[in-house]
Design a protein around this motif. Structure first.
Motif, short mmCIF file in Angstrom:
data_model
loop_
_atom_site.label_atom_id
_atom_site.label_comp_id
_atom_site.label_asym_id
_atom_site.label_seq_id
_atom_site.Cartn_x
_atom_site.Cartn_y
_atom_site.Cartn_z
N CYS A 116 32.60 42.52 33.45
CA CYS A 116 32.53 41.12 33.00
C CYS A 116 33.86 40.66 32.42
N GLY A 117 34.55 41.55 31.70
CA GLY A 117 35.87 41.20 31.18
C GLY A 117 36.88 40.97 32.29
N LEU A 118 36.81 41.81 33.35
CA LEU A 118 37.71 41.63 34.49
C LEU A 118 37.46 40.29 35.17
N ILE A 119 36.21 39.92 35.36
CA ILE A 119 35.89 38.64 35.99
C ILE A 119 36.39 37.48 35.14
N ALA A 120 36.18 37.55 33.82
CA ALA A 120 36.63 36.47 32.93
C ALA A 120 38.15 36.33 32.95
N ASP A 121 38.86 37.46 32.94
CA ASP A 121 40.33 37.40 32.94
C ASP A 121 40.86 36.87 34.27
N ARG A 122 40.29 37.28 35.38
CA ARG A 122 40.79 36.85 36.69
C ARG A 122 40.49 35.37 36.95
N LEU A 123 39.38 34.87 36.43
CA LEU A 123 38.97 33.49 36.70
C LEU A 123 39.32 32.55 35.56
N HIS A 124 40.11 33.01 34.59
CA HIS A 124 40.58 32.18 33.48
C HIS A 124 39.40 31.61 32.68
N LEU A 125 38.38 32.45 32.48
CA LEU A 125 37.22 32.03 31.70
C LEU A 125 37.40 32.47 30.26
N PRO A 126 36.62 31.91 29.31
CA PRO A 126 36.76 32.33 27.91
C PRO A 126 36.59 33.83 27.76
N GLU A 127 37.29 34.38 26.74
CA GLU A 127 37.32 35.82 26.56
C GLU A 127 36.09 36.35 25.84
N SER B 292 38.08 45.01 44.30
CA SER B 292 37.60 43.75 44.89
C SER B 292 37.60 42.63 43.86
N LEU B 293 37.17 42.92 42.64
CA LEU B 293 37.15 41.88 41.61
C LEU B 293 38.56 41.47 41.19
N ASP B 294 39.53 42.38 41.36
CA ASP B 294 40.90 42.06 40.96
C ASP B 294 41.55 41.06 41.92
N THR B 295 40.90 40.75 43.04
CA THR B 295 41.44 39.77 43.97
C THR B 295 40.90 38.36 43.72
N LEU B 296 40.02 38.21 42.72
CA LEU B 296 39.44 36.89 42.45
C LEU B 296 40.50 35.92 41.96
N GLU C 75 25.86 35.13 34.31
CA GLU C 75 27.08 34.32 34.33
C GLU C 75 28.13 34.94 35.23
N ALA C 76 28.24 36.27 35.19
CA ALA C 76 29.22 36.94 36.04
C ALA C 76 28.88 36.74 37.52
N GLU C 77 27.61 36.81 37.87
CA GLU C 77 27.20 36.62 39.27
C GLU C 77 27.51 35.20 39.73
N HIS C 78 27.19 34.20 38.89
CA HIS C 78 27.49 32.81 39.28
C HIS C 78 28.99 32.59 39.41
N ALA C 79 29.77 33.22 38.52
CA ALA C 79 31.22 33.01 38.54
C ALA C 79 31.84 33.58 39.81
N VAL C 80 31.45 34.79 40.21
CA VAL C 80 32.06 35.39 41.41
C VAL C 80 31.57 34.68 42.67
N GLU C 81 30.36 34.13 42.62
CA GLU C 81 29.87 33.39 43.79
C GLU C 81 30.68 32.10 43.97
N ARG C 82 30.96 31.40 42.86
CA ARG C 82 31.79 30.20 42.96
C ARG C 82 33.21 30.54 43.39
N ALA C 83 33.68 31.72 43.02
CA ALA C 83 35.04 32.11 43.38
C ALA C 83 35.16 32.62 44.80
N GLY C 84 34.03 32.75 45.52
CA GLY C 84 34.08 33.14 46.93
C GLY C 84 34.11 34.63 47.18
N LEU C 85 33.56 35.45 46.27
CA LEU C 85 33.52 36.89 46.50
C LEU C 85 32.59 37.21 47.67
#
Length: 622
Positions: A542-553, A610-614, A560-570
């Motif tokens: 979850c921290g990796l997803i927040a950092d890659r997508l510029h979300l609050p820390e 894979s998450l590091d490419t978001l 929330e993590a699932e919705h975020a990666v879906e919007r980011a096109g994972l």
């Protein structure tokens, strides 16, 4: 008398016996493995009455099996189901009457969540064990929606209600819990008892998780105060968290959902010393999602913005100190610039506060200023920047006042705070007398100092001594690999240093880019850190997803993590793998299920590349 056995019959028996043995071995070899194996499957449903939104589990034990498949759960109306991937294993050996029996068990956990109230039919769940198919019996559960009413009220308020980008905002999570009263037994639960009924593990805390963890590290908890609302008595618990918005719009506190285990009854008993004891007979969950009062975050105005503005928001004062003050031209002067945040209320983000652009100030044109600004040191509400200045002229008598531009949220305009000039004394630097350093043979220096007249000769320097071939040797320069390496090393070093400087400036001006660049390393560090495997896996991904997508820390929930990666096109396969790992971690954390920690960590580590490419999704300009 003993019967007489002839030699012929003995030879015939030995010829027949191997044939029977061969036939028996062939029959045993032709038997199916499923006949020899005694693997079984056992299904264990936990309860028949469940609450809407609360998970309940089905355990499937595979006993003494050599091969098996995972449980297959069909789609069920009114239920969501997930087969948790981290199955646990156990082995039990019993010796009875000198005979040892071993029971080896591998347990799968199926996680159900009721999505509607009413009677829900769970059809048979099947799997294959050692070639045999096993099915569970149909199961019926009754799902009940817990009526919250006014038992629990949760809301988030922010101060101030209107903020600017970069202005600190204090978020306060208010949890109102009605005091439980058993009038028949004359029992009232106090403030500490009511906080103990809040399930911290089942609740989602969003950004406030960090504040709760800090309280726990200090062996503290949120304290509540008694509040009367009409004819009801509540305990109000408040948890505060400060955020600094980096973009305009609304502040997202994350998913905040509080679970209260409300007692349904109280039992009063007596111990062996006839002392009164109170026990809770039953519990029902009360779930409430926090709503946030609107907080408007506005972009800083473009009009009136000075060119020397570096992003500071608040009210500041500046003080300059310099030493030494008596210097010569070109000598270094250490300038310390102290910037103090004097804004009322919450202090700003001093860690990311940048110094004024000294190199671009016309007032410092008489000084040499380094190209790279210092990062500064924070002490309380003051940040100190240290720079080295070198005077270029000896007519300078002071370091001029240094302006610091900030945006004042109360005045809603840009303001400038300036330091007082620092007096200095600059003297001319010593100059080298080249004539006095001339040295030669035959007392030439003494002749110059005595003012002896020099005799001019024709022919230049060659007239002093005859020219011989040995005095003017001819040499040819042949470049080699070493020469080429030296010639290339200089420009390469220069451009490498320039690239690093530009990269550092880019990350300083774009903190989100720095977070994204370091996200992978940080995720691996968290995954290999301390704590339970489930907590580390959740925090790492979850921290990796927040950092890659510029979300609050702050803390991010699995949903929330699932919705975020879906919007980011994972990719869909990666999203399913992520959902599986986070569900397994969540169950291990909150539902009490145990599993293979090493396997869970391995699957989490496999998701990091894979998450590091978001990349964050850019919103269209309005």
């Amino acid at each position: 008398m003993h019967p007489v056995v002839s030699a012929e019959s003995t030879r015939r028996s030995f010829r027949v016996l191997p044939r029977w043995l061969l036939m028996l071995i062939a029959c045993l070899a032709s038997l199916n493995v499923s006949v020899l194996a005694d693997g079984e499957a056992e299904f264990k449903f936990g309860q028949r009455e469940v609450w809407v939104g609360q998970p309940f589990l089905l355990e499937v034990d595979i006993v003494n099996a050599e091969a098996w498949t995972e449980p297959q759960v069909p789609e069920i109306d009114g239920l969501t189901s997930t087969v948790l991937p981290s199955a646990r294993e156990s082995t039990f050996t019993q010796i009875k009457n000198g005979v040892a029996t071993t029971r080896s068990t591998r347990t799968y956990v199926v996680r159900f969540v009721a999505t509607r109230p009413g009677i829900i039919e769970i059809p048979p769940i099947s799997l294959t064990v050692d070639g045999k198919r096993f099915e569970s019996a149909p199961w019926r559960v009754i799902a009940t929606k817990s009526e919250v009413g006014d038992l629990l009220v949760v809301e988030i308020i922010g101060t101030p209600k209107k903020a600017w980008v970069g202005q600190p905002v204090r978020l306060t999570l208010q949890i109102w819990v009605e005091q439980f009263v058993d009038r028949a037994n004359r029992i009232r639960l106090d403030e500490a008892d009511m906080w103990g009924l809040i399930s911290a593990g089942e609740s989602s805390w969003g950004l406030f998780k960090e504040s709760l963890e800090e309280l726990a590290r200090n062996r503290r908890r949120p304290s509540g105060r008694r509040v009367e609302r009409g004819d009801r008595t509540y305990f109000l618990y408040e948890i505060k968290h400060d955020v600094i918005p980096i973009k305009s719009g609304e502040i997202d506190p994350g998913e905040v959902q509080i679970v209260l285990r409300q007692p349904t009854g109280i039992a009063v008993t007596r111990d062996i010393f006839n002392r009164r004891q109170v026990e809770i007979e039953g519990i029902r969950p009360v779930i409430q999602t926090a709503g946030i009062r609107p907080i408007e975050v506005r972009s800083l105005p473009e009009a009136g913005r000075p060119s020397s503005f570096t992003g500071a928001v608040g009210r500041f004062s500046v003080r300059a100190l310099a030493e030494p003050r008596d210097v010569s031209v070109g000598d270094p002067i250490t300038l310390r610039l102290e910037v103090t945040d004097e804004s009322p209320g919450i202090a700003g983000d001093l860690a990311n506060l940048r110094p004024p652009p000294l190199r671009d100030l016309e007032a410092l044109a008489g000084f040499r200023v380094p190209d790279d600004p210092t990062t500064g040191i924070v002490d309380g509400r003051t940040k100190t920047f240290t720079e080295t200045l070198r005077p270029k002229r000896d007519d300078l008598d002071a370091i001029p006042s240094i302006p610091f531009v900030s945006f004042d949220p109360e005045l809603e305009r840009y303001v400038t705070a300036s330091s007082e000039p620092v007096p200095i004394n600059v003297t001319p630097s010593e100059r080298l007398d080249l004539v006095s350093t001339v040295r030669g043979e035959d007392g030439l220096d003494q002749a110059i100092l005595r003012g002896t007249t020099l005799t001019a000769t024709t022919g230049g320097l060659r007239a002093n001594h005859p020219v011989v071939d040995a005095a003017t040797p001819r040499s040819e320069f042949e470049p080699g690999w070493a020469t080429a390496a030296i010639a290339i090393a200089g420009p390469a070093t220069f451009f490498t240093g320039l690239l690093l400087i530009r990269r550092r400036e880019h990350r300083r001006s774009n903190p989100d880019a720095g977070r994204a660049a370091a996200a992978r390393t940080k995720a691996k560090s968290v995954l290999g850190g301390e704590g339970s495997a489930a907590d580390r896996v959740h925090a790492s991904l979850c921290g990796l997803i927040a950092d890659r997508l510029h979300l609050p820390e702050g803390a991010m929930t699995a949903r929330e993590a699932e919705h975020a990666v879906e919007r980011a096109g994972l990719e869909r396969s990666d999203r399913e793998a992520l959902r599986s790992v986070l569900d397994a971690a969540e169950t291990a954390r909150y539902a009490g299920a145990s599993g293979d920690d090493a396997e869970l960590e391995r699957r989490a580590a496999a998701l990091i590349p894979s998450l590091d490419t978001l990349r964050p999704v850019r919103r269209p300009d309005r």
